[in-house]
Design a protein around this motif. Structure first.
Motif, PDB file in Angstrom:
ATOM      1  N   ASP A  12      25.951  41.973   0.414  1.00 52.77           N
ATOM      2  CA  ASP A  12      26.549  43.307   0.347  1.00 52.77           C
ATOM      3  C   ASP A  12      27.258  43.569   1.680  1.00 52.77           C
ATOM      4  O   ASP A  12      26.607  43.726   2.713  1.00 52.77           O
ATOM      5  CB  ASP A  12      25.450  44.344   0.102  1.00 52.77           C
ATOM      6  CG  ASP A  12      25.948  45.766  -0.001  1.00 52.77           C
ATOM      7  OD1 ASP A  12      26.791  46.189   0.830  1.00 52.77           O
ATOM      8  OD2 ASP A  12      25.485  46.483  -0.902  1.00 52.77           O
ATOM      9  N   GLN A  13      28.587  43.591   1.648  1.00 56.05           N
ATOM     10  CA  GLN A  13      29.338  43.720   2.899  1.00 56.05           C
ATOM     11  C   GLN A  13      29.088  45.049   3.611  1.00 56.05           C
ATOM     12  O   GLN A  13      29.010  45.085   4.838  1.00 56.05           O
ATOM     13  CB  GLN A  13      30.828  43.541   2.647  1.00 56.05           C
ATOM     14  CG  GLN A  13      31.221  42.091   2.393  1.00 56.05           C
ATOM     15  CD  GLN A  13      32.710  41.941   2.275  1.00 56.05           C
ATOM     16  OE1 GLN A  13      33.337  42.532   1.399  1.00 56.05           O
ATOM     17  NE2 GLN A  13      33.288  41.132   3.158  1.00 56.05           N
ATOM     18  N   ASP A  14      28.975  46.140   2.874  1.00 57.36           N
ATOM     19  CA  ASP A  14      28.751  47.437   3.517  1.00 57.36           C
ATOM     20  C   ASP A  14      27.382  47.490   4.190  1.00 57.36           C
ATOM     21  O   ASP A  14      27.245  47.963   5.321  1.00 57.36           O
ATOM     22  CB  ASP A  14      28.901  48.578   2.508  1.00 57.36           C
ATOM     23  CG  ASP A  14      30.332  48.714   2.003  1.00 57.36           C
ATOM     24  OD1 ASP A  14      31.273  48.484   2.797  1.00 57.36           O
ATOM     25  OD2 ASP A  14      30.515  49.044   0.821  1.00 57.36           O
ATOM     26  N   GLU A  31      38.664  45.164   9.135  1.00 59.85           N
ATOM     27  CA  GLU A  31      38.218  45.496   7.781  1.00 59.85           C
ATOM     28  C   GLU A  31      39.472  45.653   6.941  1.00 59.85           C
ATOM     29  O   GLU A  31      40.166  46.664   7.015  1.00 59.85           O
ATOM     30  CB  GLU A  31      37.386  46.771   7.749  1.00 59.85           C
ATOM     31  CG  GLU A  31      36.861  47.084   6.365  1.00 59.85           C
ATOM     32  CD  GLU A  31      35.870  48.244   6.334  1.00 59.85           C
ATOM     33  OE1 GLU A  31      35.406  48.572   5.233  1.00 59.85           O
ATOM     34  OE2 GLU A  31      35.561  48.808   7.410  1.00 59.85           O
ATOM     35  N   VAL A  32      39.779  44.604   6.157  1.00 58.06           N
ATOM     36  CA  VAL A  32      40.989  44.568   5.345  1.00 58.06           C
ATOM     37  C   VAL A  32      40.577  44.415   3.890  1.00 58.06           C
ATOM     38  O   VAL A  32      39.958  43.404   3.526  1.00 58.06           O
ATOM     39  CB  VAL A  32      41.904  43.393   5.762  1.00 58.06           C
ATOM     40  CG1 VAL A  32      43.155  43.351   4.903  1.00 58.06           C
ATOM     41  CG2 VAL A  32      42.250  43.473   7.246  1.00 58.06           C
ATOM     42  N   PRO A  33      40.892  45.402   3.028  1.00 58.70           N
ATOM     43  CA  PRO A  33      40.537  45.287   1.618  1.00 58.70           C
ATOM     44  C   PRO A  33      41.212  44.076   0.958  1.00 58.70           C
ATOM     45  O   PRO A  33      42.395  43.821   1.192  1.00 58.70           O
ATOM     46  CB  PRO A  33      41.060  46.584   1.005  1.00 58.70           C
ATOM     47  CG  PRO A  33      41.237  47.522   2.159  1.00 58.70           C
ATOM     48  CD  PRO A  33      41.558  46.663   3.338  1.00 58.70           C
ATOM     49  N   LEU A  34      40.431  43.348   0.170  1.00 60.38           N
ATOM     50  CA  LEU A  34      40.942  42.203  -0.581  1.00 60.38           C
ATOM     51  C   LEU A  34      40.359  42.274  -1.985  1.00 60.38           C
ATOM     52  O   LEU A  34      39.415  41.564  -2.306  1.00 60.38           O
ATOM     53  CB  LEU A  34      40.541  40.881   0.082  1.00 60.38           C
ATOM     54  CG  LEU A  34      41.077  40.611   1.480  1.00 60.38           C
ATOM     55  CD1 LEU A  34      40.411  39.385   2.088  1.00 60.38           C
ATOM     56  CD2 LEU A  34      42.581  40.418   1.430  1.00 60.38           C
ATOM     57  N   GLY A  35      40.882  43.161  -2.809  1.00 62.77           N
ATOM     58  CA  GLY A  35      40.316  43.356  -4.137  1.00 62.77           C
ATOM     59  C   GLY A  35      38.962  44.017  -4.039  1.00 62.77           C
ATOM     60  O   GLY A  35      38.798  45.025  -3.353  1.00 62.77           O
ATOM     61  N   ASP A  37      36.407  42.799  -2.547  1.00 63.23           N
ATOM     62  CA  ASP A  37      35.785  42.449  -1.267  1.00 63.23           C
ATOM     63  C   ASP A  37      36.702  42.812  -0.110  1.00 63.23           C
ATOM     64  O   ASP A  37      37.763  43.399  -0.311  1.00 63.23           O
ATOM     65  CB  ASP A  37      35.461  40.946  -1.237  1.00 63.23           C
ATOM     66  CG  ASP A  37      34.457  40.552  -2.307  1.00 63.23           C
ATOM     67  OD1 ASP A  37      33.456  41.272  -2.460  1.00 63.23           O
ATOM     68  OD2 ASP A  37      34.686  39.541  -2.984  1.00 63.23           O
ATOM     69  N   LYS A  38      36.309  42.433   1.098  1.00 63.60           N
ATOM     70  CA  LYS A  38      37.080  42.744   2.302  1.00 63.60           C
ATOM     71  C   LYS A  38      37.069  41.544   3.240  1.00 63.60           C
ATOM     72  O   LYS A  38      36.151  40.728   3.200  1.00 63.60           O
ATOM     73  CB  LYS A  38      36.458  43.910   3.084  1.00 63.60           C
ATOM     74  CG  LYS A  38      36.117  45.112   2.303  1.00 63.60           C
ATOM     75  CD  LYS A  38      35.243  46.034   3.141  1.00 63.60           C
ATOM     76  CE  LYS A  38      34.519  46.983   2.220  1.00 63.60           C
ATOM     77  NZ  LYS A  38      33.609  47.849   2.863  1.00 63.60           N
ATOM     78  N   TRP A  39      38.096  41.481   4.084  1.00 63.37           N
ATOM     79  CA  TRP A  39      38.053  40.598   5.251  1.00 63.37           C
ATOM     80  C   TRP A  39      37.393  41.456   6.310  1.00 63.37           C
ATOM     81  O   TRP A  39      37.984  42.392   6.841  1.00 63.37           O
ATOM     82  CB  TRP A  39      39.463  40.180   5.662  1.00 63.37           C
ATOM     83  CG  TRP A  39      39.473  39.307   6.868  1.00 63.37           C
ATOM     84  CD1 TRP A  39      39.711  39.699   8.154  1.00 63.37           C
ATOM     85  CD2 TRP A  39      39.220  37.909   6.920  1.00 63.37           C
ATOM     86  NE1 TRP A  39      39.619  38.630   9.001  1.00 63.37           N
ATOM     87  CE2 TRP A  39      39.317  37.502   8.267  1.00 63.37           C
ATOM     88  CE3 TRP A  39      38.908  36.946   5.952  1.00 63.37           C
ATOM     89  CZ2 TRP A  39      39.121  36.192   8.670  1.00 63.37           C
ATOM     90  CZ3 TRP A  39      38.719  35.640   6.360  1.00 63.37           C
ATOM     91  CH2 TRP A  39      38.829  35.277   7.712  1.00 63.37           C
ATOM     92  N   LEU A  40      36.119  41.203   6.581  1.00 64.75           N
ATOM     93  CA  LEU A  40      35.312  42.082   7.413  1.00 64.75           C
ATOM     94  C   LEU A  40      34.687  41.265   8.539  1.00 64.75           C
ATOM     95  O   LEU A  40      33.874  40.378   8.290  1.00 64.75           O
ATOM     96  CB  LEU A  40      34.224  42.727   6.550  1.00 64.75           C
ATOM     97  CG  LEU A  40      33.276  43.716   7.203  1.00 64.75           C
ATOM     98  CD1 LEU A  40      34.026  44.909   7.793  1.00 64.75           C
ATOM     99  CD2 LEU A  40      32.255  44.197   6.174  1.00 64.75           C
ATOM    100  N   THR A  41      35.115  41.559   9.772  1.00 63.44           N
ATOM    101  CA  THR A  41      34.583  40.819  10.906  1.00 63.44           C
ATOM    102  C   THR A  41      33.974  41.761  11.935  1.00 63.44           C
ATOM    103  O   THR A  41      34.369  42.917  12.050  1.00 63.44           O
ATOM    104  CB  THR A  41      35.655  39.954  11.602  1.00 63.44           C
ATOM    105  OG1 THR A  41      36.632  40.790  12.206  1.00 63.44           O
ATOM    106  CG2 THR A  41      36.311  38.990  10.631  1.00 63.44           C
ATOM    107  N   VAL A  42      33.007  41.226  12.663  1.00 61.57           N
ATOM    108  CA  VAL A  42      32.398  41.929  13.790  1.00 61.57           C
ATOM    109  C   VAL A  42      32.476  41.010  15.004  1.00 61.57           C
ATOM    110  O   VAL A  42      32.623  39.788  14.872  1.00 61.57           O
ATOM    111  CB  VAL A  42      30.935  42.334  13.504  1.00 61.57           C
ATOM    112  CG1 VAL A  42      30.858  43.341  12.370  1.00 61.57           C
ATOM    113  CG2 VAL A  42      30.061  41.126  13.217  1.00 61.57           C
TER     114      VAL A  42
END
Length: 128
Positions: A12-14, A31-35, A37-42
């Protein structure tokens, strides 16, 4: 050559973003929406231009059995350096983090292993 990006598969990305930022102390970089899911980095708050950690969705059919096997065998999916494993262990335990391995000295290094609440074991380490 340098490591630019590494990833952990999360269920779960969130939830992962909350854990990795609010609990572990990383900061969101992208945090870039991709359908769905997201491209989510920390990144590390101490090195905001350093290596990014991708909180990657674990939807691929091969990922969940892989993650489950690692957890079952006690193998961390990633390892994060800290200045003081004992202090970080105490801080995180105080926040309700579940550890599968309490601080342990092994030669020149001290490690502990925690559950990231997203299907992974994560090692914290100092020394070496």
């Amino acid at each position: 050559m340098r490591i630019h990006l590494s990833s952990v598969f999360v269920d779960d990305q969130d939830k992962a973003l909350r854990f990795y930022t609010d609990v572990l102390g990383f900061v969101k970089k992208h945090e870039v929406p991709l359908g769905a899911d997201k491209w989510l980095t920390v990144v590390s708050a101490e090195d905001p231009d350093g290596t990014e950690l991708l909180l990657e969705p674990d939807g691929h059919p091969a990922v969940r059995p892989y993650k489950e096997a690692l957890v079952r065998d006690g193998i961390p999916a990633a390892s994060f350096a800290v200045d003081d494993v004992g202090a970080e262990f105490a801080r995180l335990r105080g926040l309700g983090v579940r550890f599968t391995q309490e601080p342990r000295e092994t030669g020149p290094v001290t490690t502990a292993v925690l559950d990231d609440t997203c299907g992974n074991l994560i090692q914290i380490i100092h020394g070496g």
